[in-house]
Design a protein around this motif. Sequence first.
Motif, PDB file in Angstrom:
ATOM      1  N   ASP A  70       0.810  -1.213   0.000  1.00 52.68           N
ATOM      2  CA  ASP A  70       0.000   0.000   0.000  1.00 52.68           C
ATOM      3  C   ASP A  70       0.851   1.273   0.000  1.00 52.68           C
ATOM      4  OD1 ASP A  70      -2.749   1.042   0.253  1.00 52.68           O
ATOM      5  OD2 ASP A  70      -1.907   1.941   2.073  1.00 52.68           O
ATOM      6  N   GLU A  71       1.800   1.353   0.930  1.00 54.50           N
ATOM      7  CA  GLU A  71       2.570   2.588   1.060  1.00 54.50           C
ATOM      8  C   GLU A  71       3.431   2.816  -0.188  1.00 54.50           C
ATOM      9  OE1 GLU A  71       2.175   5.274   2.652  1.00 54.50           O
ATOM     10  OE2 GLU A  71       3.978   6.081   1.700  1.00 54.50           O
ATOM     11  N   TYR A  72       3.995   1.729  -0.735  1.00 60.08           N
ATOM     12  CA  TYR A  72       4.805   1.879  -1.946  1.00 60.08           C
ATOM     13  C   TYR A  72       3.957   2.451  -3.087  1.00 60.08           C
ATOM     14  CZ  TYR A  72       7.152   0.730  -6.281  1.00 60.08           C
ATOM     15  OH  TYR A  72       7.703   0.818  -7.528  1.00 60.08           O
ATOM     16  N   LEU A  73       2.753   1.893  -3.264  1.00 62.87           N
ATOM     17  CA  LEU A  73       1.916   2.334  -4.384  1.00 62.87           C
ATOM     18  C   LEU A  73       1.434   3.766  -4.197  1.00 62.87           C
ATOM     19  CD1 LEU A  73       0.010  -0.995  -4.982  1.00 62.87           C
ATOM     20  CD2 LEU A  73       1.712   0.068  -6.479  1.00 62.87           C
ATOM     21  N   ARG A  74       1.108   4.130  -2.968  1.00 64.71           N
ATOM     22  CA  ARG A  74       0.699   5.517  -2.717  1.00 64.71           C
ATOM     23  C   ARG A  74       1.858   6.468  -3.033  1.00 64.71           C
ATOM     24  NH1 ARG A  74      -4.040   5.962   0.190  1.00 64.71           N
ATOM     25  NH2 ARG A  74      -3.478   8.027   0.892  1.00 64.71           N
ATOM     26  N   ALA A  75       3.064   6.072  -2.621  1.00 69.83           N
ATOM     27  CA  ALA A  75       4.234   6.924  -2.894  1.00 69.83           C
ATOM     28  C   ALA A  75       4.507   6.984  -4.403  1.00 69.83           C
ATOM     29  CB  ALA A  75       5.448   6.398  -2.143  1.00 69.83           C
ATOM     30  N   LEU A  76       4.326   5.847  -5.094  1.00 69.90           N
ATOM     31  CA  LEU A  76       4.547   5.839  -6.547  1.00 69.90           C
ATOM     32  C   LEU A  76       3.540   6.776  -7.240  1.00 69.90           C
ATOM     33  CD1 LEU A  76       6.299   4.470  -8.743  1.00 69.90           C
ATOM     34  CD2 LEU A  76       4.558   2.683  -8.909  1.00 69.90           C
ATOM     35  N   GLY A  77       2.320   6.786  -6.725  1.00 71.25           N
ATOM     36  CA  GLY A  77       1.295   7.695  -7.263  1.00 71.25           C
ATOM     37  C   GLY A  77       1.692   9.144  -7.037  1.00 71.25           C
ATOM     38  N   ARG A  78       2.198   9.438  -5.830  1.00 82.16           N
ATOM     39  CA  ARG A  78       2.662  10.813  -5.554  1.00 82.16           C
ATOM     40  C   ARG A  78       3.806  11.166  -6.493  1.00 82.16           C
ATOM     41  NH1 ARG A  78       1.964   9.193  -0.091  1.00 82.16           N
ATOM     42  NH2 ARG A  78       4.139   8.715   0.259  1.00 82.16           N
ATOM     43  N   ASP A  79       4.724  10.198  -6.646  1.00 81.72           N
ATOM     44  CA  ASP A  79       5.884  10.397  -7.526  1.00 81.72           C
ATOM     45  C   ASP A  79       5.429  10.692  -8.964  1.00 81.72           C
ATOM     46  OD1 ASP A  79       8.851   9.521  -8.480  1.00 81.72           O
ATOM     47  OD2 ASP A  79       7.372   8.471  -9.696  1.00 81.72           O
ATOM     48  N   HIS A  80       4.395   9.961  -9.439  1.00 79.79           N
ATOM     49  CA  HIS A  80       3.923  10.144 -10.820  1.00 79.79           C
ATOM     50  C   HIS A  80       3.292  11.513 -11.076  1.00 79.79           C
ATOM     51  CE1 HIS A  80       5.097   6.264 -12.063  1.00 79.79           C
ATOM     52  NE2 HIS A  80       4.315   6.212 -13.125  1.00 79.79           N
ATOM     53  N   ARG A  81       3.049  12.292  -9.996  1.00 84.14           N
ATOM     54  CA  ARG A  81       2.540  13.646 -10.223  1.00 84.14           C
ATOM     55  C   ARG A  81       3.557  14.473 -11.022  1.00 84.14           C
ATOM     56  NH1 ARG A  81       1.510  16.725  -5.448  1.00 84.14           N
ATOM     57  NH2 ARG A  81       0.351  18.114  -6.808  1.00 84.14           N
ATOM     58  N   MET A 129      -3.569   6.443  -7.594  1.00 81.78           N
ATOM     59  CA  MET A 129      -4.359   7.681  -7.732  1.00 81.78           C
ATOM     60  C   MET A 129      -4.703   8.262  -6.369  1.00 81.78           C
ATOM     61  SD  MET A 129      -6.878   7.147 -10.969  1.00 81.78           S
ATOM     62  CE  MET A 129      -7.187   5.416 -10.935  1.00 81.78           C
ATOM     63  N   ALA A 130      -5.009   7.369  -5.394  1.00 79.56           N
ATOM     64  CA  ALA A 130      -5.350   7.852  -4.047  1.00 79.56           C
ATOM     65  C   ALA A 130      -4.139   8.561  -3.434  1.00 79.56           C
ATOM     66  CB  ALA A 130      -5.797   6.695  -3.177  1.00 79.56           C
ATOM     67  N   GLY A 131      -2.944   7.993  -3.640  1.00 77.68           N
ATOM     68  CA  GLY A 131      -1.715   8.603  -3.118  1.00 77.68           C
ATOM     69  C   GLY A 131      -1.511   9.985  -3.728  1.00 77.68           C
ATOM     70  N   LEU A 228      18.088  21.274 -11.049  1.00 77.95           N
ATOM     71  CA  LEU A 228      17.570  19.913 -11.270  1.00 77.95           C
ATOM     72  C   LEU A 228      16.132  19.898 -10.778  1.00 77.95           C
ATOM     73  CD1 LEU A 228      20.504  17.642 -10.014  1.00 77.95           C
ATOM     74  CD2 LEU A 228      20.266  18.806 -12.194  1.00 77.95           C
ATOM     75  N   ARG A 229      15.450  18.778 -11.024  1.00 77.69           N
ATOM     76  CA  ARG A 229      14.112  18.611 -10.450  1.00 77.69           C
ATOM     77  C   ARG A 229      14.093  17.349  -9.622  1.00 77.69           C
ATOM     78  NH1 ARG A 229      11.028  19.443 -16.126  1.00 77.69           N
ATOM     79  NH2 ARG A 229      11.018  21.719 -16.148  1.00 77.69           N
ATOM     80  N   ILE A 230      13.338  17.369  -8.538  1.00 77.47           N
ATOM     81  CA  ILE A 230      13.168  16.150  -7.740  1.00 77.47           C
ATOM     82  C   ILE A 230      11.695  15.949  -7.427  1.00 77.47           C
ATOM     83  CG2 ILE A 230      15.450  15.980  -6.686  1.00 77.47           C
ATOM     84  CD1 ILE A 230      14.654  17.593  -4.468  1.00 77.47           C
ATOM     85  N   ALA A 231      11.290  14.668  -7.340  1.00 78.87           N
ATOM     86  CA  ALA A 231       9.877  14.363  -7.082  1.00 78.87           C
ATOM     87  C   ALA A 231       9.698  13.777  -5.690  1.00 78.87           C
ATOM     88  CB  ALA A 231       9.356  13.423  -8.161  1.00 78.87           C
ATOM     89  N   ALA A 232       8.461  13.352  -5.403  1.00 82.03           N
ATOM     90  CA  ALA A 232       8.066  12.950  -4.041  1.00 82.03           C
ATOM     91  C   ALA A 232       8.959  11.853  -3.458  1.00 82.03           C
ATOM     92  CB  ALA A 232       6.628  12.455  -4.069  1.00 82.03           C
ATOM     93  N   PRO A 233       9.324  11.979  -2.176  1.00 80.37           N
ATOM     94  CA  PRO A 233      10.140  10.946  -1.519  1.00 80.37           C
ATOM     95  C   PRO A 233       9.415   9.607  -1.446  1.00 80.37           C
ATOM     96  CG  PRO A 233       9.986  12.919  -0.159  1.00 80.37           C
ATOM     97  CD  PRO A 233       9.025  13.100  -1.274  1.00 80.37           C
ATOM     98  N   MET A 234      10.184   8.539  -1.601  1.00 79.83           N
ATOM     99  CA  MET A 234       9.628   7.183  -1.558  1.00 79.83           C
ATOM    100  C   MET A 234      10.560   6.297  -0.743  1.00 79.83           C
ATOM    101  SD  MET A 234       8.961   6.699  -5.620  1.00 79.83           S
ATOM    102  CE  MET A 234       7.916   5.285  -5.453  1.00 79.83           C
ATOM    103  N   GLY A 235      10.053   5.111  -0.379  1.00 77.49           N
ATOM    104  CA  GLY A 235      10.930   4.116   0.235  1.00 77.49           C
ATOM    105  C   GLY A 235      10.643   3.868   1.701  1.00 77.49           C
ATOM    106  N   THR A 236      10.902   2.633   2.115  1.00 78.37           N
ATOM    107  CA  THR A 236      10.531   2.209   3.459  1.00 78.37           C
ATOM    108  C   THR A 236      11.741   1.812   4.304  1.00 78.37           C
ATOM    109  OG1 THR A 236      10.254   0.014   2.550  1.00 78.37           O
ATOM    110  CG2 THR A 236       8.258   1.334   2.787  1.00 78.37           C
ATOM    111  N   MET A 237      12.954   2.101   3.798  1.00 77.13           N
ATOM    112  CA  MET A 237      14.124   1.703   4.576  1.00 77.13           C
ATOM    113  C   MET A 237      14.440   2.783   5.626  1.00 77.13           C
ATOM    114  SD  MET A 237      17.794   0.280   3.358  1.00 77.13           S
ATOM    115  CE  MET A 237      18.591   1.855   3.449  1.00 77.13           C
TER     116      MET A 237
END
Length: 371
Positions: A70-81, A129-131, A228-237
């Motif tokens: 769940d958290e990975y997919l929400r973060a990936l959705g945020r990243d895809h913005r 999409m929810a993320g 440069l450009r950077i997008a939403a933070p991701m990752g669970t480590m």
Amino acid sequence: MGNLSRLLKESWTIVEEHQDKVAGYFYARMFISNPELRSLFPVHMDVQRARLLGAIVTAVQTLDDPERFDEYLRALGRDHRKFHVSPEHYQVVGGALLEALRTFAGEQWSVEYDQAWSDAYAVISKKMMAGADADTNPPFWHAEVTAHERRSRDIAVFTLRPLQHPVDYRAGQYVSVEAPRYRPRLWRTYSIANAPRKDGTLDFHVRALGAGWVSSALVRRVRPGDLLRIAAPMGTMTLDRKSNRDIVCVAGGTGLAPIKALVEELARFNRNRWVHVFYGAKDREDLYDLADLEKLAARHPWLSVVPACSEDASYAGEQGNVSEVVARYGPWIDHDFYVSGSPTMVKSTLRTLAELQVPPLRIRYDALSEL
Ligand SMILES: Cc1cc2nc3c(=O)[nH]c(=O)nc-3n(C[C@H](O)[C@H](O)[C@H](O)COP(=O)(O)OP(=O)(O)OC[C@H]3O[C@@H](n4cnc5c(N)ncnc54)[C@H](O)[C@@H]3O)c2cc1C
Ligand code: HEM
């Protein structure tokens, strides 16, 4: 293996050998029906570089239990913005995916296969999409390069200062980075190498891979003053603050970046957990950040650093792959582990830790790093 998982894997084997054609058809279908989508993708799109189809197929096959991710997919959705992806785009991409699969599987395709792919895609894209929807940050940050230092033949350490408001992240996470001046529309993920700072600056450690498009620009072309450009933070480590077990960090090459961020976070509050960092590289020149790590270890009595070289016979320290070196120390049965490096290094370390009977729940790494 669950039924859904079996159907997804079984059906992919039918088209797998025509992957290039499936990809060609998928992109053509998507761009013909929605020409405005073309501008989101890299300028030159050979099959090698076209990553979306491969990413979706891997995601659909790996994430057969989307709740776990769940958290990975929400973060990936945020990243895809960062691509300005909208809910309609998810429909277009899903439609093109199914059309491509049906077309190349021909008569071997079945209603069950169709349903399995559309169900899996629907669950995954809904979470993405929810993320995206819940994210109040900008789709991406513009960030100025404030320092850039070559540390070896092919490694650079550089610092970015986000220009809008600060990036809210935790030590151990990564972000997508684009260098628009040199490699427009090519985004790659890089770990942030420091714990959050008051001034909001972010450090990165990047190795230029031989034929690598983005890494070579980040190491060899980028200079202070560039944007440069950077997008939403991701990752669970991230650090498990509730645990009071001692910690072992295993880093290979620039896999050191998130480990250094974790050590910096620990430096802010840790008093009673021993932290051992094993830092592996090919040769001593590749131990590009050892001096900094040793300074940290000199300041914090709970921190020890063991460097190791795998291809430098005259190196006086530990010899061998970092996972072999970890096995020489120990026992590690009561420790929390953080593992970061190339997919090969992570896999061999996980194998070693399994042999040493470290419970998998105590090991953190970015499981989806190959997606
Ligand atoms: C979660 C995550 C965090 C990451 N953090 C970092 C980091 O902090 N620092 C860092 O330097 N990198 C990091 N990476 C790797 C980074 O995202 C890129 O994959 C890497 O920089 C290559 O991108 P590129 O555009 O230069 O190469 P591409 O143009 O994508 O690849 C070019 C060619 O290089 C080859 N290639 C690709 N990857 C490798 C590899 N690992 N080893 C050998 N050959 C390869 C392939 O054959 C490919 O055809 C991270 C990756 C992930 C998934
Ligand atoms: C289930 C849905 C989706 C999943 C799981 C997914 C996943 C991913 C991942 C993991 C990547 C990174 C791949 C890599 O760099 O190696 C990626 C890239 C990308 N995605 Fe998505 N994505 C999805 C839907 C979409 C949609 C709807 C769009 C909008 C058109 C989109 C646009 C892109 C683009 C433009 C790239 C970069 C492609 C490239 O560099 O070649 N994605 N996707």
